[in-house]
Design an enzyme around this catalytic site. Structure first.
Site, mmCIF file in Angstrom:
data_model
loop_
_atom_site.group_PDB
_atom_site.id
_atom_site.type_symbol
_atom_site.label_atom_id
_atom_site.label_comp_id
_atom_site.label_asym_id
_atom_site.label_seq_id
_atom_site.Cartn_x
_atom_site.Cartn_y
_atom_site.Cartn_z
ATOM 1 N N GLY A 149 -8.075 9.392 9.149
ATOM 2 C CA GLY A 149 -8.424 9.541 10.556
ATOM 3 C C GLY A 149 -9.491 10.585 10.845
ATOM 4 C CG ASN A 191 -6.335 1.484 11.486
ATOM 5 O OD1 ASN A 191 -5.154 1.349 11.241
ATOM 6 N ND2 ASN A 191 -6.793 1.189 12.695
ATOM 7 C CB THR A 192 -9.231 5.941 12.786
ATOM 8 O OG1 THR A 192 -7.922 6.088 12.229
ATOM 9 C CG2 THR A 192 -9.325 6.763 14.050
ATOM 10 C CE LYS A 238 -3.028 2.773 2.739
ATOM 11 N NZ LYS A 238 -3.542 3.034 4.074
ATOM 12 C CB ALA A 271 -8.050 7.707 4.001
ATOM 13 N N GLY A 272 -10.704 8.040 5.824
ATOM 14 C CA GLY A 272 -11.794 8.993 6.054
ATOM 15 C C GLY A 272 -13.120 8.374 6.448
#
EC number: 2.8.1.10
Lengths: 65, 256
Positions: free
Chosen positions: B156, B205-206, B95, B183-184
């Protein structure tokens, strides 16, 4: 001989990168190495002679996103 | 959709960072039934061997790993990190992140294309973290990428899909390319929306790791991507501006 390992000053006796990895107890560990910003594959470590002031990086698996 | 010839068991890619404990991380990965987990490389201190413990955990989970080049700001850093990751994780998947701006963590798309070209020529299977820009996407494909990972919003931030129009256009322009919103994403509904748009996967993830109950949130995301995937396959109705009665008017009694 003084070198930098992961940005910390160390005095080491090892003559090669392979010997340094062993000295640090990483012989059987899952790590990757670089010298002065250049990747050094595992099998090539024994051919890399350490010299004063070298910057050695040792990295391992870590959590990531 | 195949990712470099590999069919993923789930469209949910899960990051492994920021969990309260390794045990909760492992439980979340299992509950999510993640198709891929992302991992990274960091300096290993001789006395601590934290990376070795993490490596054992990853092997036990048995989920394919996608190493990242997170935190790299130059082409050289990213390429060197990819080389190290290939040796450590024994995979040619990477990645690719080349960060260009520290407030938004948005990719340096110029460096990204250059790094992607170098790594692709060296046999890497590159998953580039990019924007929804169509021209950059073209350049990435020309550089050898066979997957694109546009952002939904800054890493994040949890803001979801900031530019649905742009993501839809990307999907329409590259119907044969696996697309992943990376992301996001902050909520399962964001993930479902990405799948409803026809995206092939999402990377979270977050949103899971920082939830009050990461394991429950992992399950919520699993169900969301399943719903989104089903909805896309079921060919959703077109949105319209004016109302259209769903109950038939024919046969309505005269009561006035």
């Amino acid at each position: 001989m003084k070198i930098l390992i992961n940005d910390e000053a160390y005095t080491v006796t090892a003559g090669t990168l392979a010997a340094l990895v062993a000295e640090l107890g990483f012989s059987d560990a899952r790590i990757a190495t670089a010298i002065n910003g250049e990747f050094v594959p595992g099998p090539a470590r024994e051919h890399h002679i350490l010299v004063e002031g070298m910057r050695v990086e040792i990295v391992a698996p870590m959590q990531g996103g | 959709m195949l990712f470099y010839g590999t069919r993923l068991s789930s469209p949910l890619m899960l990051g492994t960072a920021q969990y309260p404990s390794p045990e909760i991380l492992a439980a979340a990965v299992r509950e999510a039934e993640a198709g891929v987990i992302t991992v990274s490389l960091r300096r290993e201190a001789a006395g601590q061997r934290a990376g070795q413990a993490f490596w054992s955990l990853i092997r036990e989970l048995g989920v394919p790993v996608l190493p990242n080049t997170a935190g790299c700001h130059t082409v050289k850093e990213a390429v060197t990190t990819a080389h190290m990751a290939r040796e450590v994780f024994e995979t040619d998947w990477i990645k690719l992140e080349v960060i260009g701006e520290s407030d938004t963590l948005q990719p340096d798309v110029f460096g990204l294309v250059e790094a992607a070209r170098i790594l692709s020529s060296e046999g890497f299977r590159v998953f580039p973290y990019t924007t929804e820009d169509l021209v950059v996407a073209e350049r990435l494909l020309a550089a050898g990428c066979e997957v694109l990972m546009p952002w939904g919003a800054p890493i994040g931030s949890g803001k979801g899909l900031n530019n649905v129009f742009g993501l839809r256009a990307l999907r329409a322009h590259f119907p044969g390319t696996p697309l992943v919103v990376d992301a996001g994403i902050g909520l399962p509904s964001h993930a479902a929306q990405a799948l409803e748009l026809g995206y092939d996967a999402v990377l979270i993830n977050t949103a899971v790791a920082k939830a009050g109950n990461p394991v429950a949130m992992a399950r919520a995301f699993r169900l969301a991507v399943e719903a989104g995937n089903l909805a896309y396959g079921a060919d959703p109705m077109e949105a319209r501006d004016m109302a259209a009665p769903s109950t038939p008017l024919l046969g309505r009694p005269m009561l006035g």
